[in-house]
Design a protein around this motif. Structure first.
Motif, PDB file in Angstrom:
ATOM      1  N   LEU A 152       0.789  -1.188  -0.028  1.00 20.11           N
ATOM      2  CA  LEU A 152       0.085  -0.092  -0.202  1.00 20.11           C
ATOM      3  C   LEU A 152       0.983   1.458  -0.072  1.00 20.11           C
ATOM      4  O   LEU A 152       0.294   2.311  -0.218  1.00 20.11           O
ATOM      5  CB  LEU A 152      -1.002  -0.006   1.188  1.00 20.11           C
ATOM      6  N   PHE A 153       2.243   1.173   0.570  1.00 25.65           N
ATOM      7  CA  PHE A 153       2.859   2.294   0.271  1.00 25.65           C
ATOM      8  C   PHE A 153       3.513   2.507  -0.931  1.00 25.65           C
ATOM      9  O   PHE A 153       3.682   1.817  -1.721  1.00 25.65           O
ATOM     10  CB  PHE A 153       4.309   2.008   1.440  1.00 25.65           C
ATOM     11  N   PRO A 154       3.809   3.828  -1.176  1.00 28.54           N
ATOM     12  CA  PRO A 154       4.269   4.116  -2.660  1.00 28.54           C
ATOM     13  C   PRO A 154       5.795   3.873  -2.563  1.00 28.54           C
ATOM     14  O   PRO A 154       6.482   3.447  -1.368  1.00 28.54           O
ATOM     15  CB  PRO A 154       4.396   5.754  -2.518  1.00 28.54           C
ATOM     16  N   GLY A 155       6.633   3.625  -3.575  1.00 30.40           N
ATOM     17  CA  GLY A 155       7.988   3.235  -3.480  1.00 30.40           C
ATOM     18  C   GLY A 155       8.149   1.855  -3.220  1.00 30.40           C
ATOM     19  O   GLY A 155       7.368   0.672  -3.179  1.00 30.40           O
ATOM     20  N   VAL A 156       9.345   1.612  -2.554  1.00 33.25           N
ATOM     21  CA  VAL A 156       9.691   0.273  -2.366  1.00 33.25           C
ATOM     22  C   VAL A 156       9.744   0.002  -0.799  1.00 33.25           C
ATOM     23  O   VAL A 156      10.258   1.060   0.056  1.00 33.25           O
ATOM     24  CB  VAL A 156      11.106  -0.237  -2.950  1.00 33.25           C
ATOM     25  N   THR A 157       9.603  -1.361  -0.395  1.00 31.96           N
ATOM     26  CA  THR A 157      10.029  -1.582   1.035  1.00 31.96           C
ATOM     27  C   THR A 157      11.224  -2.528   1.120  1.00 31.96           C
ATOM     28  O   THR A 157      11.309  -3.322   0.389  1.00 31.96           O
ATOM     29  CB  THR A 157       8.596  -2.431   1.604  1.00 31.96           C
ATOM     30  N   LEU A 158      12.207  -2.154   2.058  1.00 32.19           N
ATOM     31  CA  LEU A 158      13.245  -3.103   2.022  1.00 32.19           C
ATOM     32  C   LEU A 158      12.944  -4.029   3.444  1.00 32.19           C
ATOM     33  O   LEU A 158      12.377  -3.500   4.509  1.00 32.19           O
ATOM     34  CB  LEU A 158      14.445  -2.454   2.726  1.00 32.19           C
ATOM     35  N   VAL A 159      13.041  -5.163   3.176  1.00 25.04           N
ATOM     36  CA  VAL A 159      12.907  -6.265   4.295  1.00 25.04           C
ATOM     37  C   VAL A 159      14.043  -6.803   4.800  1.00 25.04           C
ATOM     38  O   VAL A 159      14.746  -7.345   4.054  1.00 25.04           O
ATOM     39  CB  VAL A 159      11.913  -7.393   4.028  1.00 25.04           C
ATOM     40  N   ILE A 160      14.339  -6.639   5.967  1.00 28.00           N
ATOM     41  CA  ILE A 160      15.731  -6.935   6.517  1.00 28.00           C
ATOM     42  C   ILE A 160      15.710  -8.326   7.158  1.00 28.00           C
ATOM     43  O   ILE A 160      14.793  -8.176   7.952  1.00 28.00           O
ATOM     44  CB  ILE A 160      16.400  -5.989   7.427  1.00 28.00           C
ATOM     45  N   SER A 161      16.360  -9.247   6.820  1.00 25.38           N
ATOM     46  CA  SER A 161      15.962 -10.610   7.303  1.00 25.38           C
ATOM     47  C   SER A 161      17.419 -11.191   7.220  1.00 25.38           C
ATOM     48  O   SER A 161      18.354 -11.059   6.542  1.00 25.38           O
ATOM     49  CB  SER A 161      15.328 -11.243   6.124  1.00 25.38           C
ATOM     50  N   PRO A 162      17.471 -11.852   8.450  1.00 25.09           N
ATOM     51  CA  PRO A 162      18.843 -12.547   8.795  1.00 25.09           C
ATOM     52  C   PRO A 162      19.202 -13.923   7.899  1.00 25.09           C
ATOM     53  O   PRO A 162      20.278 -14.092   7.950  1.00 25.09           O
ATOM     54  CB  PRO A 162      18.701 -12.844  10.302  1.00 25.09           C
ATOM     55  N   LEU A 163      18.444 -14.420   7.213  1.00 26.18           N
ATOM     56  CA  LEU A 163      18.881 -15.693   6.700  1.00 26.18           C
ATOM     57  C   LEU A 163      18.631 -15.720   5.145  1.00 26.18           C
ATOM     58  O   LEU A 163      17.858 -15.743   4.663  1.00 26.18           O
ATOM     59  CB  LEU A 163      17.899 -16.812   7.233  1.00 26.18           C
ATOM     60  N   ILE A 164      19.788 -15.570   4.697  1.00 27.75           N
ATOM     61  CA  ILE A 164      20.183 -15.388   3.215  1.00 27.75           C
ATOM     62  C   ILE A 164      19.513 -16.967   2.669  1.00 27.75           C
ATOM     63  O   ILE A 164      18.699 -16.812   1.554  1.00 27.75           O
ATOM     64  CB  ILE A 164      21.572 -15.613   2.833  1.00 27.75           C
ATOM     65  N   ALA A 165      19.630 -18.000   3.337  1.00 24.16           N
ATOM     66  CA  ALA A 165      19.157 -19.287   2.665  1.00 24.16           C
ATOM     67  C   ALA A 165      17.800 -19.344   2.534  1.00 24.16           C
ATOM     68  O   ALA A 165      17.201 -20.049   1.637  1.00 24.16           O
ATOM     69  CB  ALA A 165      19.429 -20.409   3.631  1.00 24.16           C
ATOM     70  N   LEU A 166      16.960 -18.341   3.368  1.00 23.51           N
ATOM     71  CA  LEU A 166      15.371 -18.457   3.057  1.00 23.51           C
ATOM     72  C   LEU A 166      14.767 -17.364   2.313  1.00 23.51           C
ATOM     73  O   LEU A 166      13.599 -17.323   1.796  1.00 23.51           O
ATOM     74  CB  LEU A 166      14.737 -18.709   4.548  1.00 23.51           C
ATOM     75  N   MET A 167      15.619 -16.347   1.929  1.00 29.01           N
ATOM     76  CA  MET A 167      15.069 -15.014   1.127  1.00 29.01           C
ATOM     77  C   MET A 167      14.388 -15.756   0.052  1.00 29.01           C
ATOM     78  O   MET A 167      13.335 -15.008  -0.553  1.00 29.01           O
ATOM     79  CB  MET A 167      16.414 -14.134   0.790  1.00 29.01           C
ATOM     80  N   LYS A 168      15.199 -16.506  -0.815  1.00 30.79           N
ATOM     81  CA  LYS A 168      14.700 -16.973  -1.989  1.00 30.79           C
ATOM     82  C   LYS A 168      13.159 -17.758  -2.037  1.00 30.79           C
ATOM     83  O   LYS A 168      12.255 -17.297  -2.553  1.00 30.79           O
ATOM     84  CB  LYS A 168      15.345 -18.211  -2.439  1.00 30.79           C
ATOM     85  N   ASP A 169      13.061 -18.419  -0.835  1.00 32.30           N
ATOM     86  CA  ASP A 169      11.673 -19.017  -0.625  1.00 32.30           C
ATOM     87  C   ASP A 169      10.596 -18.189  -0.200  1.00 32.30           C
ATOM     88  O   ASP A 169       9.351 -18.043  -0.872  1.00 32.30           O
ATOM     89  CB  ASP A 169      11.726 -19.985   0.658  1.00 32.30           C
TER      90      ASP A 169
END
Ligand code: ADP
Ligand code: MG
Length: 585
Positions: free
Chosen positions: A55-72
């Motif tokens: 709902l927000f304009p532009g982009v949202t950064l999601v900071i997440s600790p686990l590289i292995a799961l970002m793809k999923d």
């Protein structure tokens, strides 16, 4: 905006309503307030930032600790038709450049990044060109040293945020809610006047059990053989334990996978995949496994050894039943585990103060293992939630347990601690009560105490276990540290003075072969109970009756050896029970 959020929930995610707490968090974020959401594992935190991101304009950064799961996660969003990507070290430089460029071009609504990435030059250069309206920090407890997943790179997030040309809304999400961690998140992420939402920690669909004194290997084997095909996680304390247990289970042709930090990355990824896909539905792992895994059909989580604190336990156990269907959370307890966990704390580089802190958190786990109160209530109370009713669905509430009166035994232990001037640990207290004859006891002249050998009929282990129970219930109080002393707790005086009864829930033992004696003893117990106007369990427990059936005592002194038969009860009821046992022969 909130109406739009509801529409998206239905339309994109296909859910008819928000779950408890989600709506408030979404609303708060949509009103541009920094927001800290503390919700248990499986409550649905992702949605709380994904919907505002849309709902927000532009982009949202999601900071997440686990590289292995970002793809999923990104793939899952892709399945929903949400434009999202991730940027982390698993990608080659050219790919990263491309994704950054696409982000600048506004192709994505959500971009998942590892916290390390925020410092990279390639990233910093592009910042002025990005329209970041929202930063969601997932697993926000990683910023705190007090947490169990501390990531130093989380400490750089605040500096990154202040380097932005325009400050975005910040949302922080975690399942871990102790006051220290909460304060750390707010301070170290630099949240400004945050709205804090703590959702009820109860997970109705989970049932909790603590099993003491079972043969763990046998238990796990039986359990898995009976639960064929259901997905579950078994947590063990060390890599070696994981290897051993997995190997044993594989020998019995149980389809298990394993995961620990000592394995090669590729193997770990492969095993995780096999688990997520139900190819190998049972995962044996150390606590390195699980954060960010959102497999929703995990039906059970077994702790093969003790977790190091309640936060970690609730988070790990909470990986069962994310789908709202029943999930079983079973903790297998052996006192030896405490020693291992203490050793692990000793091995850390923590300051002495920090170690004390860890020891006391471990004590809360020991208390959980020994309490006879409702386990769900105990867990919720730890997180500061009151709940009036027993849950009826934990190993202490279910009717495979029964209540016995242990006032007399409690008095013996408490007076022994008193006589020992509260200067010794549980092991020595148990030895004195048992009447052990070792060197230390002789040297300290403890065999001259009036409380020496007061409980010869119990094994040392039983007495230690009982001391653990008294600690959990507040009759005794351990000091902090690796070698805690046992002191009298706030409730001790009333018991010693005979003003308060001590009741204990115990697991009913499996029956041995029945030849009708048990039934006769039960009947006698009922007659006596009616006569004395007491509930039957206050006369003798089922466990005591069962042991009578096993031992078949023929005289007063052998009856006294049955667990649960003390002097007073022997005098009061001994004759009648002996008569029934003798006539049964
Ligand atoms: P958390 O991060 O809090 O541990 P997740 O965000 O992984 O939990 O969500 C857990 C599960 O709950 C996911 O399978 C998700 O799709 C589901 N879920 C989330 N919100 C809802 C909802 N409002 N209705 C039904 N299912 C939901
Ligand atoms: Mg999550």
């Amino acid at each position: 905006m909130l109406a739009e959020a509801h529409a998206l929930l239905k339309r994109i995610f296909g859910y008819t309503s928000f779950r408890g707490g989600q709506e408030k968090v979404v609303e708060s974020l949509l009103s541009q307030a920094d927001t800290l959401a503390i919700m248990p594992t499986g409550a649905g935190k992702s949605l709380c930032y994904q919907i505002p991101a849309l709902l927000f304009p532009g982009v949202t950064l999601v900071i997440s600790p686990l590289i292995a799961l970002m793809k999923d996660q990104v793939d899952a969003l892709g399945e929903l038709g949400i434009p999202a990507t991730f940027i982390n070290s698993s990608l080659r430089a050219a790919e990263i450049r491309q994704r950054l460029q696409d982000t600048v071009d506004g192709r994505y609504k959500l971009v998942y990044v590892a916290p390390e990435r925020l410092q990279a030059d390639s990233f910093a250069e592009l910042i002025p060109a990005l329209n970041i309206s929202f930063i969601a920090v997932d697993e926000a407890h990683c910023v705190s040293q007090w947490g169990h997943d501390f990531r130093p790179s989380y400490r750089k997030i605040a500096a990154f945020i202040s380097s932005l040309p325009r400050r975005p809304v910040i949302g922080a999400f975690t399942a871990t809610a102790t006051p220290e961690i909460k304060a750390d998140i707010i301070k170290l992420l630099g949240l400004s006047l945050p709205q804090v939402y703590v959702t009820g920690f109860d997970r109705h669909n989970l049932s909790f059990s603590v099993l003491r004194g079972v043969n763990k290997q046998e238990f796990v084997l039986d359990y898995l053989q009976a639960s064929s095909g259901r997905a579950g996680i078994i947590y063990a304390a060390t890599r070696k334990d994981v290897d051993k247990l997995a190997e044993m289970l594989q020998k019995y042709k149980i389809p298990v996978s394993k995961y620990h930090a000592g394995m090669r990355e590729a193997e770990r990824a492969e095993n995780q995949e096999a688990f997520l896909r139900d190819d190998l539905p049972v995962m044996v792992a150390t606590n390195a496994f699980g954060m960010g895994i959102d497999k929703s059909n995990v039906r059970f989580v077994i702790h093969y050894s003790l977790p190091k604190n309640i936060e970690a336990y609730y988070q790990e156990a909470g990986r069962a039943g994310r789908d709202g269907e029943p999930g079983e959370c079973i903790l297998l307890y052996h006192p030896q585990d405490i020693i291992l966990q203490k050793y692990l704390i000793e091995q850390t580089v923590y300051s002495p103060r920090r170690r004390q802190h860890e020891f006391s958190k471990l004590q809360a786990v020991a208390d959980y293992c020994h309490t006879s109160k409702c386990l769900r209530q105990t867990l919720l109370a730890y997180f500061g939630e009151e709940s009036a009713d027993n849950c009826g669905n934990c190993s202490n509430c279910r009717d495979d347990s029964e209540t016995i009166d242990v006032t007399l035994e409690a008095q013996k232990v408490l007076s022994c601690v008193y006589r020992l001037q509260e200067r010794y640990g549980a092991t020595l207290v148990a030895q004195v009560l048992k009447g052990a004859k070792n060197k230390k006891i002789r040297q300290l002249k403890l065999d001259r105490l009036s409380t020496y050998a007061l409980m010869p009929e119990h094994s040392l282990q039983e007495i230690r276990d009982f001391i653990g129970f008294l600690i959990a219930e507040g009759y005794l109080r351990p000091t902090e540290g690796r070698y805690p002393l046992v002191k009298l707790g706030p409730k001790a005086a009333a018991v010693i003075k005979g003003k308060q009864r001590v009741l204990r829930k115990v697991q009913v033992q499996k029956t041995v072969e029945e030849d009708g004696l048990f039934e006769k003893l039960r009947q006698l117990r009922k007659e006596i109970a009616d006569r004395e106007n007491l509930p039957p369990y206050l006369i003798f427990s089922d466990a005591t009756l069962r042991q009578m059936c096993e031992i078949r005592p023929s005289d007063q002194s052998s009856l006294l050896r049955v667990s649960g038969v003390g002097e007073v009860k022997l005098a009061k009821y001994g004759k009648e029970f002996l008569a029934v046992i003798c006539s049964h022969r």
